[in-house]
Design a protein around this motif. Structure first.
Motif: not given
Length: 272
Positions: A63-69, A105-110
């Protein structure tokens, strides 16, 4: 058997790329959907040769994807990896590159911010996809994966992204992830009007489900109304193979591959 594609995750524990193709050919199945690690293990050139020499249809590359960082550097690394995935899909003449878009991403809640990063990431890869003749299929995942795997969770959310990016981008409809949606029929019809259904994945939802990732059911062993969803998808204009994708550490991955394919053929004929 022209209506069956084997997602090679279904026999991941038993077979590598070449062995899975041999098993499919013994079973009369001539469509596959490999994962990128399986392609890498045998080498892209050899994988492409096997596909070409056996006249196989590749219904998707996973697969591709996994964009948020968390950082711009991380987001660019994700885009670069997706550009490589496009090259792999093009070499195999795949019907589409399937995207699992990534979560928070990470600890984000957004969550809206993560979805915006997904749209931006897909937009960045589109010029290369179009130049390579590769269609991009966003796969909405069940909401239980919103935090860690996919912040796009419904067909409608995926289609909203498609509308902003153009016709190269569509959806992969996996029944495991969307069967619960009260607006499913409407969303599939919308995808059909937009001509954005690029893939149709099948398995079943077990009750109880012991592991949300690796306890998918064989078609007919769970609660998904597979025939109704197939009818919706065909009414919407998609008549390609049903791609069987089953992750099953405690059941189907423990059985001989030829047995798994035999059961798949019987179930597609009887319950799908």
């Amino acid at each position: 058997m022209s209506k069956i594609s084997l997602n090679l995750a279904t026999t991941r524990a038993q077979w590598g790329f070449a062995e899975a193709v041999e098993g499919c050919l013994r079973a009369g199945i001539t469509a596959i959907s490999p994962w990128r690690d399986q392609i890498a293990a045998i080498g892209l050139e050899e994988a492409a040769r096997i596909v070409r020499d056996n006249g196989l249809q590749v219904t998707g590359v996973c697969r591709g994807g996994m964009f948020p960082a968390e950082t711009a550097q991380g987001r660019q690394a994700g885009i670069d990896d997706n550009l490589r995935a496009i090259d792999e899909a093009a070499a195999l003449n795949a019907d589409c590159l399937v995207l699992v878009v990534g979560g928070l991403p990470g600890a984000s809640k957004d969550l809206p911010g993560a979805r915006a990063q997904v749209a931006e990431g897909i937009a960045a890869m589109l010029p290369h996809a179009r130049a390579s003749g590769v269609r991009i299929a966003i796969e909405p995942l069940h909401p239980m994966y919103a935090a860690d795997r996919a912040c796009v969770n419904t067909i409608d959310q995926a289609l909203d992204i498609c509308e902003t990016l153009g016709e190269t981008v569509g959806v992969a409809i996996d029944v495991y992830h969307v069967w619960w949606d009260p607006y499913l029929a409407r969303a599939i019809a919308r995808a059909g009007r937009m001509k954005r259904i690029f893939a149709h994945h099948i398995c079943d939802w077990l009750v109880p489900t012991r592991d949300m990732l690796n306890d998918r059911g064989m078609m007919g062993d769970g609660v998904i109304d597979l025939k109704s969803i197939r009818a919706m998808i065909e009414e919407a204009g998609y008549h390609g193979p049903q791609e069987v994708e089953i992750f099953s550490t405690e059941n189907w991955w423990k059985r001989p591959g030829d047995e798994v394919l035999s059961v798949i053929k019987e179930r597609v004929a009887s319950v799908c």
